[in-house]
Design an enzyme around this catalytic site. Sequence first.
Site, PDB file in Angstrom:
ATOM      1  N   CYS A 156       0.807  -1.165   0.062  1.00  0.00           N
ATOM      2  CA  CYS A 156      -0.132  -0.055   0.005  1.00  0.00           C
ATOM      3  C   CYS A 156       0.838   1.270   0.089  1.00  0.00           C
ATOM      4  CB  CYS A 156      -0.979   0.064   1.223  1.00  0.00           C
ATOM      5  SG  CYS A 156      -1.776  -1.627   1.331  1.00  0.00           S
TER       6      CYS A 156
ATOM      7  N   ARG B 290      -4.876   1.470  -0.284  1.00  0.00           N
ATOM      8  CA  ARG B 290      -4.612  -0.116  -0.114  1.00  0.00           C
ATOM      9  C   ARG B 290      -4.820  -0.799  -1.431  1.00  0.00           C
ATOM     10  NH1 ARG B 290      -9.311  -4.224   2.347  1.00  0.00           N
ATOM     11  NH2 ARG B 290      -7.848  -6.033   2.618  1.00  0.00           N
TER      12      ARG B 290
ATOM     13  N   ILE C  50      -4.122  -7.590  -0.932  1.00  0.00           N
ATOM     14  CA  ILE C  50      -3.474  -8.984  -0.918  1.00  0.00           C
ATOM     15  C   ILE C  50      -3.674  -9.827   0.065  1.00  0.00           C
ATOM     16  CG2 ILE C  50      -1.265  -9.742  -1.083  1.00  0.00           C
ATOM     17  CD1 ILE C  50      -1.235  -7.812  -3.100  1.00  0.00           C
TER      18      ILE C  50
ATOM     19  N   ASN D 140       2.097  -0.570   5.400  1.00  0.00           N
ATOM     20  CA  ASN D 140       2.660  -0.780   3.905  1.00  0.00           C
ATOM     21  C   ASN D 140       3.339  -1.950   4.028  1.00  0.00           C
ATOM     22  OD1 ASN D 140       3.607  -0.546   1.238  1.00  0.00           O
ATOM     23  ND2 ASN D 140       5.015   0.637   1.629  1.00  0.00           N
TER      24      ASN D 140
ATOM     25  N   ASP E 162      -2.638  -9.521   8.108  1.00  0.00           N
ATOM     26  CA  ASP E 162      -1.409  -9.267   8.985  1.00  0.00           C
ATOM     27  C   ASP E 162      -1.419  -7.839   9.640  1.00  0.00           C
ATOM     28  OD1 ASP E 162      -1.293  -8.121   6.657  1.00  0.00           O
ATOM     29  OD2 ASP E 162       0.934  -8.722   6.383  1.00  0.00           O
TER      30      ASP E 162
ATOM     31  N   ILE F 236      11.710 -10.089 -19.789  1.00  0.00           N
ATOM     32  CA  ILE F 236      11.593  -9.154 -21.024  1.00  0.00           C
ATOM     33  C   ILE F 236      12.835  -9.467 -21.875  1.00  0.00           C
ATOM     34  CG2 ILE F 236       9.986  -7.498 -20.189  1.00  0.00           C
ATOM     35  CD1 ILE F 236      12.552  -5.877 -19.611  1.00  0.00           C
TER      36      ILE F 236
ATOM     37  N   SER G 151      10.763 -12.042  -6.666  1.00  0.00           N
ATOM     38  CA  SER G 151      12.124 -11.706  -7.321  1.00  0.00           C
ATOM     39  C   SER G 151      13.444 -12.096  -6.603  1.00  0.00           C
ATOM     40  CB  SER G 151      12.281  -9.943  -7.103  1.00  0.00           C
ATOM     41  OG  SER G 151      12.611  -9.421  -6.144  1.00  0.00           O
ATOM     42  N   GLY G 152      14.453 -12.050  -7.126  1.00  0.00           N
ATOM     43  CA  GLY G 152      15.613 -12.740  -6.679  1.00  0.00           C
ATOM     44  C   GLY G 152      16.524 -11.424  -5.937  1.00  0.00           C
TER      45      GLY G 152
END
Length: 634
Positions: A2, A52, A55, A78, A101, A300, A373-374
């Site tokens: 958020c 918001r 999720i 957030n 949460d 991509i 993501s890594g």
Amino acid sequence: MCGICGFVSRQDIKLTQLKEMNDTMYHRGPNDSGEEIYGLKDGYSVGLAQRRLSIQDLSALGHQPMHSDNGRISVVFNGEIYNFHELRENLSDYSFCSTCDTEVIIAAYLKWGISCVDFFNGMFAIALLDREKEELYLIRDCIGKKPMYYMENGAELVFASELKPIMSYPGFEKKIKKEVISRYLYQQYINAPETIFENVYKLEPGAILRVSVNSKSLALTKETWKYWDIKDVYAKQRQHMVTDYAQAKGELKELLKKATASRMIADVPLGSFLSGGYDSSLITAMAQEHSSEPVKTFSIGFQEERYNEAKYAKEVADYLGTNHTELYIDEKQMFDLVESIPKYYDEPFADSSQIPSMLVSALAREHVTVALSGDGGDEFFCGYNIYENVAQAQMLDMAGAAVHGICGLPFINKAGLSKKLPFRVRVIAENRNKETKTQFGASNYIMRAGAMVKNDGSELPCHYEIESKYGESKWQIRRMLLDMDTYLPGDILCKVDRASMKYSLEARCPILDRDVMEYSYRIPHEYKFYKGDKKHILKDIAYDYIPKELLDRPKVGFGVPLDKWLRGPLKEQLLSYSERDYLEKQGIFDSAYVSNMIREYIKTGDGGPATGANYSKLSWSFFIFEQWYQYYFK
């Protein structure tokens, strides 16, 4: 995920004004919004607001600001607390109304006080109001995944996930903090606690800011401290080293699996970024292992072969059996995003990989609301090429000191022989500051970054003069710790947060799990950098999932043709920004110096007469600053 904002003030701030601040972050939370104002003693009031992106618990029960059942605590938040299910089991005495949460934060605070943050494993920026104590707490996660800005002037405090709400606050004056600009030009980002504005700061990663009203002075009392500090956590964890490689690999693997699984908890579609490199491939493989159906993956590609990793990502996706989507982009698609950079990055930010990051985020958002993501693998497991250079520089440091001493002799100095030394020799010889040993680089760049700005002697040094605080003699480790403190939160995580949130996409990073980060400090460095093999232990885990031949290749990274743009379609715009009359009126840069430098760069690729060096990095940083200035000041 958020956006939050709010204030503590004696001004008569209307709810409509708080809503206007909040709505500047619509892109961070398009699903819902909430704004409330509460009275405090001595004429003060507190405003809390949130945009918001739903999720967890998509119902109205997840609405914020959220309050405790007894009305004492109010929270806007957030991010994500990934271990909230575990925490909830230990908070059974609290009467929960939702399954999200946010409510766990409230219950944890009521049970443990502000030390509740020691139990949180996640990415978060939290504003928590305790009405009983009349205190407001601002809290940021350990590594700085989620942003938290604040403005304070003694009489009031304003906070937000981005600078736009603060800029929209009644009476805010946009005064540029000139002392950060030289460092920005060199580093291409502004690191916490600094921002581009005077009296505005970023709350540092792992920090808490407590605000209360001082009735005697009618001013605000502010106290800041770190609950999680890299240098302290590193020193503590090093006392419990795991000296058996098989044990270290096995335990790290289990922690990564657990971190990935916890980040797959969502009530919305979830996928994974996949570049085909070690980090994103490993996280995707672990996600696939925990999923009952093919994980959605996104990459991509570039038409220019030397930058294109999409074909490798496709091979990994095919091997893992993911539901893969790829998009080949051309230069025009990247160029078209340049204009949007200041709107979504709020302050000057010149890491050009933000552009392809925005493109892959846009692609993912067409299919999912959350993407894994890594990020963090390079910093915590020794993945960048600079770490090899740092190790070599340490071995040559004594020789560099000798060369530096010889070059300092009067007759050698007078003859200017030091300038005739090979570049690598000169860089090592000039690297004499004990606080910046791992940050060596071209002195010309540092000199020029400083010369571009009108200085009064108060400017911050281009390098971070803090290396001794880590107590680490091995330069390679010291540079990794420095990057965790600066480059990772200030550049990488900022880039990903703004690029993903531009499209209302939540990015989650399992490698930056608190348990994984802390465990990485217990792993001997030679397990990470083994006989020149960077990220050795992480690669070894990846090979358990994916054949080596699909992963083992040089690191490429995103490529953006800055020189081509700055000397081509952006040329006239860059020249107009460097006009002497314009710069004189602006009053920030040395007009003669910058005007000459930019024109020489456009003409020859040089940064000035007889430099023989390409100054595209400084020219791009300057261009982005002026683009930002035009957007917010003109």
